[in-house]
Structure formats: structure tokens, C-alpha cells
Design a protein around this motif. Sequence first.
Motif, PDB file in Angstrom:
ATOM      1  N   ASN A 178      81.642  83.325  57.012  1.00  0.00           N
ATOM      2  CA  ASN A 178      81.257  83.215  58.412  1.00  0.00           C
ATOM      3  C   ASN A 178      80.828  84.614  58.859  1.00  0.00           C
ATOM      4  N   HIS A 179      79.569  84.722  59.284  1.00  0.00           N
ATOM      5  CA  HIS A 179      78.990  86.026  59.615  1.00  0.00           C
ATOM      6  C   HIS A 179      79.773  86.761  60.723  1.00  0.00           C
ATOM      7  N   LEU A 180      80.308  86.016  61.687  1.00  0.00           N
ATOM      8  CA  LEU A 180      81.029  86.671  62.795  1.00  0.00           C
ATOM      9  C   LEU A 180      82.376  87.208  62.304  1.00  0.00           C
TER      10      LEU A 180
ATOM     11  N   ALA B  10      82.936  88.087  59.350  1.00  0.00           N
ATOM     12  CA  ALA B  10      82.598  89.221  58.482  1.00  0.00           C
ATOM     13  C   ALA B  10      82.386  90.493  59.309  1.00  0.00           C
ATOM     14  N   HIS B  11      81.775  90.363  60.497  1.00  0.00           N
ATOM     15  CA  HIS B  11      81.587  91.548  61.357  1.00  0.00           C
ATOM     16  C   HIS B  11      82.948  92.195  61.686  1.00  0.00           C
ATOM     17  N   ILE B  12      83.965  91.370  61.916  1.00  0.00           N
ATOM     18  CA  ILE B  12      85.305  91.920  62.198  1.00  0.00           C
ATOM     19  C   ILE B  12      85.924  92.463  60.912  1.00  0.00           C
TER      20      ILE B  12
ATOM     21  N   VAL C 287      79.936  92.105  69.002  1.00  0.00           N
ATOM     22  CA  VAL C 287      78.831  92.345  69.941  1.00  0.00           C
ATOM     23  C   VAL C 287      77.572  92.564  69.126  1.00  0.00           C
ATOM     24  N   SER C 288      76.745  91.527  69.052  1.00  0.00           N
ATOM     25  CA  SER C 288      75.569  91.634  68.193  1.00  0.00           C
ATOM     26  C   SER C 288      74.332  91.153  68.933  1.00  0.00           C
ATOM     27  N   GLY C 289      73.245  90.941  68.180  1.00  0.00           N
ATOM     28  CA  GLY C 289      72.017  90.474  68.798  1.00  0.00           C
ATOM     29  C   GLY C 289      72.124  89.020  69.254  1.00  0.00           C
ATOM     30  N   GLY C 290      72.970  88.261  68.606  1.00  0.00           N
ATOM     31  CA  GLY C 290      73.078  86.838  68.924  1.00  0.00           C
ATOM     32  C   GLY C 290      74.402  86.441  69.547  1.00  0.00           C
ATOM     33  N   HIS C 291      75.404  87.315  69.488  1.00  0.00           N
ATOM     34  CA  HIS C 291      76.739  86.951  69.950  1.00  0.00           C
ATOM     35  C   HIS C 291      77.425  88.060  70.724  1.00  0.00           C
TER      36      HIS C 291
ATOM     37  N   GLY D 231      73.344  92.383  72.698  1.00  0.00           N
ATOM     38  CA  GLY D 231      72.261  92.980  71.899  1.00  0.00           C
ATOM     39  C   GLY D 231      70.898  92.430  72.309  1.00  0.00           C
ATOM     40  N   GLU D 232      70.897  91.141  72.627  1.00  0.00           N
ATOM     41  CA  GLU D 232      69.671  90.479  73.078  1.00  0.00           C
ATOM     42  C   GLU D 232      69.204  91.136  74.385  1.00  0.00           C
ATOM     43  N   ALA D 233      70.146  91.423  75.286  1.00  0.00           N
ATOM     44  CA  ALA D 233      69.798  92.087  76.553  1.00  0.00           C
ATOM     45  C   ALA D 233      69.248  93.486  76.276  1.00  0.00           C
ATOM     46  N   PHE D 234      69.853  94.216  75.340  1.00  0.00           N
ATOM     47  CA  PHE D 234      69.337  95.548  74.973  1.00  0.00           C
ATOM     48  C   PHE D 234      67.886  95.409  74.492  1.00  0.00           C
ATOM     49  N   ASP D 235      67.641  94.408  73.631  1.00  0.00           N
ATOM     50  CA  ASP D 235      66.299  94.254  73.053  1.00  0.00           C
ATOM     51  C   ASP D 235      65.277  93.881  74.127  1.00  0.00           C
ATOM     52  N   LYS D 236      65.669  92.988  75.057  1.00  0.00           N
ATOM     53  CA  LYS D 236      64.714  92.540  76.076  1.00  0.00           C
ATOM     54  C   LYS D 236      64.458  93.617  77.127  1.00  0.00           C
TER      55      LYS D 236
ATOM     56  N   PHE E  15      61.378  98.312  69.373  1.00  0.00           N
ATOM     57  CA  PHE E  15      62.381  97.424  68.780  1.00  0.00           C
ATOM     58  C   PHE E  15      62.975  98.112  67.552  1.00  0.00           C
ATOM     59  N   PRO E  16      64.253  97.982  67.227  1.00  0.00           N
ATOM     60  CA  PRO E  16      65.256  97.263  68.008  1.00  0.00           C
ATOM     61  C   PRO E  16      65.666  98.044  69.257  1.00  0.00           C
ATOM     62  N   GLY E  17      65.934  97.285  70.329  1.00  0.00           N
ATOM     63  CA  GLY E  17      66.135  97.901  71.636  1.00  0.00           C
ATOM     64  C   GLY E  17      67.389  98.754  71.763  1.00  0.00           C
ATOM     65  N   GLY E  18      68.457  98.381  71.055  1.00  0.00           N
ATOM     66  CA  GLY E  18      69.720  99.106  71.205  1.00  0.00           C
ATOM     67  C   GLY E  18      69.583 100.599  70.939  1.00  0.00           C
ATOM     68  N   PRO E  19      69.126 100.975  69.732  1.00  0.00           N
ATOM     69  CA  PRO E  19      68.990 102.405  69.451  1.00  0.00           C
ATOM     70  C   PRO E  19      67.979 103.086  70.383  1.00  0.00           C
ATOM     71  N   SER E  20      66.907 102.388  70.781  1.00  0.00           N
ATOM     72  CA  SER E  20      65.896 102.992  71.672  1.00  0.00           C
ATOM     73  C   SER E  20      66.482 103.263  73.046  1.00  0.00           C
TER      74      SER E  20
ATOM     75  N   GLY F  38      76.143  94.815  65.754  1.00  0.00           N
ATOM     76  CA  GLY F  38      75.147  95.870  65.960  1.00  0.00           C
ATOM     77  C   GLY F  38      75.388  96.742  67.184  1.00  0.00           C
ATOM     78  N   VAL F  39      75.801  96.136  68.296  1.00  0.00           N
ATOM     79  CA  VAL F  39      75.972  96.917  69.538  1.00  0.00           C
ATOM     80  C   VAL F  39      77.175  97.867  69.432  1.00  0.00           C
ATOM     81  N   ALA F  40      78.085  97.585  68.490  1.00  0.00           N
ATOM     82  CA  ALA F  40      79.230  98.484  68.285  1.00  0.00           C
ATOM     83  C   ALA F  40      78.767  99.838  67.738  1.00  0.00           C
TER      84      ALA F  40
HETATM   85  O1  KG4 Z   1      74.814  92.604  64.195  1.00  0.00           O
HETATM   86  P1  KG4 Z   1      73.338  92.799  64.213  1.00  0.00           P
HETATM   87  O2  KG4 Z   1      72.720  93.729  63.203  1.00  0.00           O
HETATM   88  O3  KG4 Z   1      72.584  91.442  64.069  1.00  0.00           O
HETATM   89  C1  KG4 Z   1      73.059  90.258  64.599  1.00  0.00           C
HETATM   90  O4  KG4 Z   1      73.986  89.665  63.989  1.00  0.00           O
HETATM   91  O5  KG4 Z   1      72.557  89.903  65.699  1.00  0.00           O
HETATM   92  O6  KG4 Z   1      72.978  93.294  65.703  1.00  0.00           O
HETATM   93  C2  KG4 Z   1      71.676  93.605  66.079  1.00  0.00           C
HETATM   94  C3  KG4 Z   1      71.699  94.022  67.531  1.00  0.00           C
HETATM   95  C4  KG4 Z   1      70.305  94.228  68.114  1.00  0.00           C
HETATM   96  O7  KG4 Z   1      70.225  93.524  69.334  1.00  0.00           O
HETATM   97  C5  KG4 Z   1      70.236  95.733  68.330  1.00  0.00           C
HETATM   98  O8  KG4 Z   1      69.411  96.112  69.433  1.00  0.00           O
HETATM   99  C6  KG4 Z   1      71.686  96.074  68.586  1.00  0.00           C
HETATM  100  O9  KG4 Z   1      72.389  95.270  67.668  1.00  0.00           O
HETATM  101  N1  KG4 Z   1      71.993  97.496  68.338  1.00  0.00           N
HETATM  102  C7  KG4 Z   1      72.418  98.334  69.294  1.00  0.00           C
HETATM  103  C8  KG4 Z   1      72.506  99.618  68.700  1.00  0.00           C
HETATM  104  N2  KG4 Z   1      72.146  99.505  67.380  1.00  0.00           N
HETATM  105  C9  KG4 Z   1      71.831  98.182  67.191  1.00  0.00           C
HETATM  106  N3  KG4 Z   1      72.706  98.122  70.604  1.00  0.00           N
HETATM  107  C10 KG4 Z   1      73.088  99.183  71.340  1.00  0.00           C
HETATM  108  N4  KG4 Z   1      73.169 100.443  70.840  1.00  0.00           N
HETATM  109  C11 KG4 Z   1      72.902 100.703  69.532  1.00  0.00           C
HETATM  110  N5  KG4 Z   1      72.992 101.964  69.055  1.00  0.00           N
END
Ligand code: KG4
Length: 388
Positions: free
Chosen positions: A151-153, A155-157, A176-180, A204-209, A218-223, A317-319
Motif C-alpha cells: 500500500n503506497h500510503l 509505504a510513505h510512513i 502529505v503527498s500530491g494525491g493525499h 501537494g495538489e494545491a502546491f502544484d496548482k 512543475f512540480p509546484g512544491g519545490p518551486s 512529497g510535501v514532507a
Molecule cells: O509523494 P509524492 O512524490 O507523490 C504522490 O504520491 O503524490 O508527492 C508529490 C507532491 C507534489 O505535489 C509536489 O509538488 C510535492 O509533493 N512536493 C513538495 C515539495 N517537494 C515535493 N511540496 C512542498 N514542498 C516541497 N519541497
Amino acid sequence: MAAASEAASPMMRTNSAASAASTRGCDGETTSAVWHSKNDMTRILCIETTCDETAAAVVGDGPTVLGEVVATQDALHQRFGGVVPEIASRAHLERILPVIDEALRRAQLRLDEIDAVAVANTPGLAGSLLVGLVAAKTLCVACGKPLIAVNHLQAHIYACRIAAGREVFPCVGLIVSGGHTSLYRCRNALEFEFLGGTIDDAAGEAFDKVAQMLGLPFPGGPSIQKAAAQGNPRAFSFPRALIDDARLDFSFSGLKTAVRYQLVGPGKPDFSKLDLSPQFVADAAASFQEAVVDCLVAKAMQALRASGLSTLCVGGGVAANARFRERLEDEARKGGFDLVIAPLKLCTDNAVMGAIALERFRAGLVEPLDLDAFPGLLRPKPSAERTT
Ligand code: KG4
Ligand code: ZN
């Protein structure tokens, strides 16, 4: 599938539950299986293709990482400002075999020296999941190895467990990821109870949008993180939805809309034609980031209080966000709880976190070859609507 009977195997290990695990064959029938492990170390090939990273890793007891590869698709999706599912699955298809091959080469192992093949089969993009799943099943058939579902979630933990090098369960898990964006009570590595999650967009989706609206790549988080470093987090007062609410849920779509109205009024503007000053972009990025971080931190603290647990594990990803990590560390210092954040390399999608498969293997949780992919499009119910 490799469901050799105990009697048929001359090389049974005696010191591992997995060596005599119960499994089901292709027809779903339960059989007793025995797998041999060279040097008594279990080695699992983990495959990850849930979204837009094609990844493979070989992990061993410990857990230890023996070899790993991530082939990122960022460049393919960049001009669309988000992941395009069909492009993602086609790219997985091209890359999956070289990526697996390279992970094995880095581990200096052949396929026949692997004990099992693990694959993330939920949640994720349907087409992307299928590529990894079919590759994993094919290897299982060709090499006679057992199949393990990840389970991908979870696995993130588990990335936190790998990095900590010690037990982290039971804990509150925040993904806290792009989808969850979800909070769980994690009783152990395999037993997760949903406590709450986003009722609309993931963080993460909000960061990207928002990055796309601000003309950031893209990807929005690091930017956004990079732009925010030059901005004032108090320049704009953006909403912190549900922050004072008793529910352990999140909502980021109103925040996204608030940023949009700060830039431009209603209608369908072409965001690429907006003439925004670098300082405005920096201030909007910093204020947006602060609002997201405030919500994430507040709900994580609330979950710790509500659950009575004293360990918080944060992945996804957002972590990787520097401001989020800094704020969590401040809270852990003040609140005296045990904080484990996945290291940067294990925050975004990777196959190393598939090492959770070692726990399943030890518990005898092996899958039949008709294992399906579950995109998980239906979110768990928000906490207020749940009856239990
Ligand atoms: O966990 P992940 O690689 O993929 C999913 O399972 O969704 O997460 C990707 C998300 C993207 O929305 C990306 O913008 C965000 O993680 N992300 C970040 C950062 N690095 C990646 N959000 C905020 N700050 C970051 N440094
Ligand atoms: Zn992920």
C-alpha cells in the motif's frame, strides 16, 4: 507462482516466519510455501509506479537498501503543469525493465537471488499502477517468486521507520503527498486506522496548482518553497480551513481559490499572460505555504492529543518542504513528542519505502497472481461522516 510445497524444498529456512508462510496459488487456493534465502537474509525486489516516478529497489532485512533507482518523469509533465496520466503510464512502460535491471545491478544480485517481488498496487493512477503490477507478476511467474502487495500510503510512513533505524510504531502517521493528505493511527507497520484527511484537494495538489497560477515550474512544491524564501509569509492573509474544527480533516481548495482571487478576478484568465512582479510571486508563495503548513501542523498536533500517542511520523512529497519540517521540529521541541520525518530522498515517491514488504513477507502475507490494482479514487469518508 512459486508455491513450492514444504516437502519439495530441500532448502527451508527455519528462523523466519516467511519461510513457511501460508499463501494462495493462482487459483486462490491456500498452500504452504517455502522460500530459500541465501545467507538467511530476506531480499525483496520492490517496484513502484503509482504516479510519475518509475522506481525499483532491492531491500534486505534491517531494513537495508541494497540497490535503488528512481527515474523521474518531471521533464515530461512540466509543460502541462501537472501529471498527465497517459504520458505517465507510457513512460513507465518504456522505463520499467531498465529500472529493475539497474536496481538489481546496483545490488549485485541476480533475480534468482531475490526472495520475493513486491509492488505498490494501491492507491495511484490506474494506468501507472498496472505497469508496475504486470511487471511484478511477470517476474513472479518467470522466476517462481512470491508476490507481495504494497500500500503506497503505508509505504510513505514506513519510510520513517527505515530512516529511524528503530521501531516507530505505534504512531500517528501523516501522509502529505500530491494525491493525499491523511492522518492515521498506525498500530504497527501493517495496521492503519484512518483518522481524517482532506475533503477536497491534497496539499501537494494545491502546491502544484498554485505554482501554475503564479507561473512557477512543475512540480509546484519545490518551486513555491524556493520563491517563498524571498517572500513575506504575512503579506496576504489566506484562509486556514477547518483549523479550529474538532474533525481531523483538511481542506485546501478554498485556499487555492483565495490565492487565485488575489491574482485575478472571476472568469477564465490565461495565467501564463499575467504580469506578476517577482516580489508579488514571492509574497503570495510564502503566504500560501505558511497557510498550508499551519493547517498541517495544527491537525498533526490535534491527532497526537486525540490519540494519546507520542510519536508522529510524517511522509510524502510535501514532507520535503523545509518550512514544514522546521515548524514540526519546533513543535516537537515544545511538545516533547517523538518526531520522525522521512529524509528528503524518501519523501517523494521511491521504491525503497516498499521495504514495508519485508513486514508482510514475515507475516506470510503473499498474494495470488490475480492481484488487482486499486486506484483508490474514493476517498475515505471525512471523520464527521463516519459512523465508527
Ligand atoms: O509523494 P509524492 O512524490 O507523490 C504522490 O504520491 O503524490 O508527492 C508529490 C507532491 C507534489 O505535489 C509536489 O509538488 C510535492 O509533493 N512536493 C513538495 C515539495 N517537494 C515535493 N511540496 C512542498 N514542498 C516541497 N519541497
Ligand atoms: Zn507518494
